[in-house]
Structure formats: structure tokens, C-alpha cells
Enzyme design. Structure first.
Site, PDB file in Angstrom:
ATOM      1  N   GLU A  42       1.037  -1.143   0.094  1.00 34.22           N
ATOM      2  CA  GLU A  42      -0.036  -0.060  -0.031  1.00 34.22           C
ATOM      3  C   GLU A  42       0.967   1.448   0.013  1.00 34.22           C
ATOM      4  OE1 GLU A  42      -2.634   2.426   3.133  1.00 34.22           O
ATOM      5  OE2 GLU A  42      -2.177   0.337   3.460  1.00 34.22           O
ATOM      6  N   ASP A  46       0.761   3.897  -3.245  1.00 33.48           N
ATOM      7  CA  ASP A  46       0.368   5.283  -2.647  1.00 33.48           C
ATOM      8  C   ASP A  46       1.291   6.183  -3.594  1.00 33.48           C
ATOM      9  OD1 ASP A  46      -0.877   7.434  -1.276  1.00 33.48           O
ATOM     10  OD2 ASP A  46       1.101   7.545  -0.727  1.00 33.48           O
ATOM     11  N   ASP A 115      -7.336   1.143   0.567  1.00 29.71           N
ATOM     12  CA  ASP A 115      -5.846   0.678   0.898  1.00 29.71           C
ATOM     13  C   ASP A 115      -5.421  -0.586  -0.088  1.00 29.71           C
ATOM     14  OD1 ASP A 115      -5.764   2.349   2.916  1.00 29.71           O
ATOM     15  OD2 ASP A 115      -5.920   1.025   4.362  1.00 29.71           O
ATOM     16  N   GLU A 118      -4.480   0.629  -3.651  1.00 31.91           N
ATOM     17  CA  GLU A 118      -3.043   0.999  -3.473  1.00 31.91           C
ATOM     18  C   GLU A 118      -2.079  -0.074  -3.371  1.00 31.91           C
ATOM     19  OE1 GLU A 118      -3.430   5.432  -1.441  1.00 31.91           O
ATOM     20  OE2 GLU A 118      -2.941   3.736  -0.263  1.00 31.91           O
TER      21      GLU A 118
END
Length: 226
Positions: A42, A46, A115, A118
Site C-alpha cells: 500500500e 500510494d 488501501d 493502492e
């Protein structure tokens, strides 16, 4: 770790075939379920999403100010946008959650869904490279990038839906909480949004009523614009 079912189907939905399918499994694994979970992926995803969207906006809007670019990027990468993408991919059907999260409806919780998106981006990057990620993300975001404009207030979905309906002289949307699950400190709200022009109701699920309404409104807007 138990195998997650129907990963080939998810790969087709994502538009990417994994060489290392275990990376996708990890991306779908919540920390409540196993030691090898998706939080590091994650973190990676991101950053990749941010650079890809930043680059796309920079080239798409050569005259936009830094402030406009930042606001547009924030709109495209924020949690509720990622939650909608996760719902479009039906990621809740594939998540591997611990018993507690599963019982409390974690597969519908917007933070877990966002989440996971990502984490999947991070997994795809590790399985391929940045250029593959860039092309795939631009496919995922094609409609959103086509619609976004600098200088336009990045209003939330409920406001945009209300203004859209008012412009057509239509009745305003009706939001109803149809379910609340979980303990008082960790609740999941299911909200139904109905409007005159849609025969079907649209559902939003989130950790607060407001967020669930926003998710439902965003989905209604997408249906109306198709």
C-alpha cells in the site's frame, strides 16, 4: 495463508496478468488475516499512483497553476475515489480478512477497500515496472481524467449530484440508512441513494453516514453520465 479464490477473474477485471500471483494475494491480505499483509505494498502503491497522476495532470494541463494541479490530484487519489474504484472492481469479493474484520463487514469498509487498490498498484509495479503501471492506471482513470478541469472547485459528490439535478429541475436525491453494523466505535453504515431518473437504488458503504452518502452519490453521478 488460505488461497484467495477466483484471482484469474480479478486479473481480467484489472486488465493485468500477474507473473508472481503471490503478490496479488498479498495485496488483498489485510493485516488482521496474516503476518504477510498488504501495508508495505500500500505504501508503495500510494507513491506510484501519486507520481502517475501528477505526471498525467502536468502534461494534460500545461497552463494550470500548481494549486490547481494539487487540487485535481487530491480529488483523483483521495480515499473515496479509490473506494469507488475498488467497488467497480468488486474487490470486496476477493479480500482476505481476519475473523473479526470479516464479521464486522470489513470487506465493505472504505478504508480497507481504498488501501487494497493502492496495494494492488504496488504489487503490479513489483511484478512489472513503472511504465506498465502508468499505462494501466491511465486506463483505470481515463474517464476521471477526461472529466476533471482546473479552476473548477473540486466539490464533493453530494454537492455535484444536487447541482446536476437542480440544473435539470429534478427532485433532489433521497438518502436512507438501511443498515448499521459493528460496535459503536467501529461501525459500518450502508446508505441507499434514490433519484427519480434511476429505477434502481444505489448503495454506499463506509465507516460514517456522510462518507457512505458521498460514495453512493458518486456512483449515481457516474450512472447518470453514461
Amino acid at each position: 495463508m488460505e488461497p484467495i479464490k477466483n484471482l484469474p477473474r480479478l486479473c481480467r477485471t484489472l486488465g493485468y496478468e500477474f507473473t508472481q500471483i503471490e503478490l496479488l494475494t498479498q495485496a488483498l491480505t489485510h493485516r488482521s488475516a496474516a503476518n504477510k499483509h498488504n501495508e508495505r505494498l500500500e505504501f508503495l502503491g500510494d507513491s506510484i499512483l501519486s507520481i502517475v497522476i501528477s505526471d498525467a495532470l502536468y502534461h494534460q494541463f500545461p497552463k494550470a497553476t500548481e494549486g490547481d494541479l494539487s487540487r485535481m490530484r487530491a480529488t483523483l487519489v483521495r480515499g473515496d475515489t479509490l473506494t469507488i474504484i475498488a467497488q467497480e472492481f468488486k474487490l470486496g469479493d476477493y479480500l482476505y480478512l481476519g475473523p473479526g474484520e470479516l464479521k464486522s463487514g470489513g470487506f465493505r469498509r472504505e478504508s480497507i477497500l481504498a488501501d487494497a487498490v493502492e496495494a494492488i498498484i504496488g504489487a503490479i509495479y513489483l511484478d512489472s515496472d513503472l511504465e506498465v503501471c502508468r499505462k494501466l492506471l491511465l486506463t483505470w482513470y481515463a474517464e476521471r481524467l477526461a472529466e476533471i478541469q482546473p479552476g473548477v472547485s473540486q466539490k464533493d459528490a453530494k454537492t455535484l449530484l444536487q447541482e446536476y439535478l437542480q440544473g435539470l429541475k429534478k427532485p433532489l436525491p433521497d438518502y436512507q440508512v438501511i443498515n448499521i453494523e459493528g460496535d459503536a466505535h467501529d461501525q459500518t453504515f450502508t446508505v441507499e441513494c434514490r433519484i427519480e431518473d434511476l429505477s434502481q437504488s444505489v448503495i454506499g458503504v463506509a465507516s460514517s453516514r456522510r462518507k457512505a452518502e458521498q460514495i453512493a452519490a458518486a456512483q449515481v453521478l457516474e450512472l447518470l453520465k453514461k
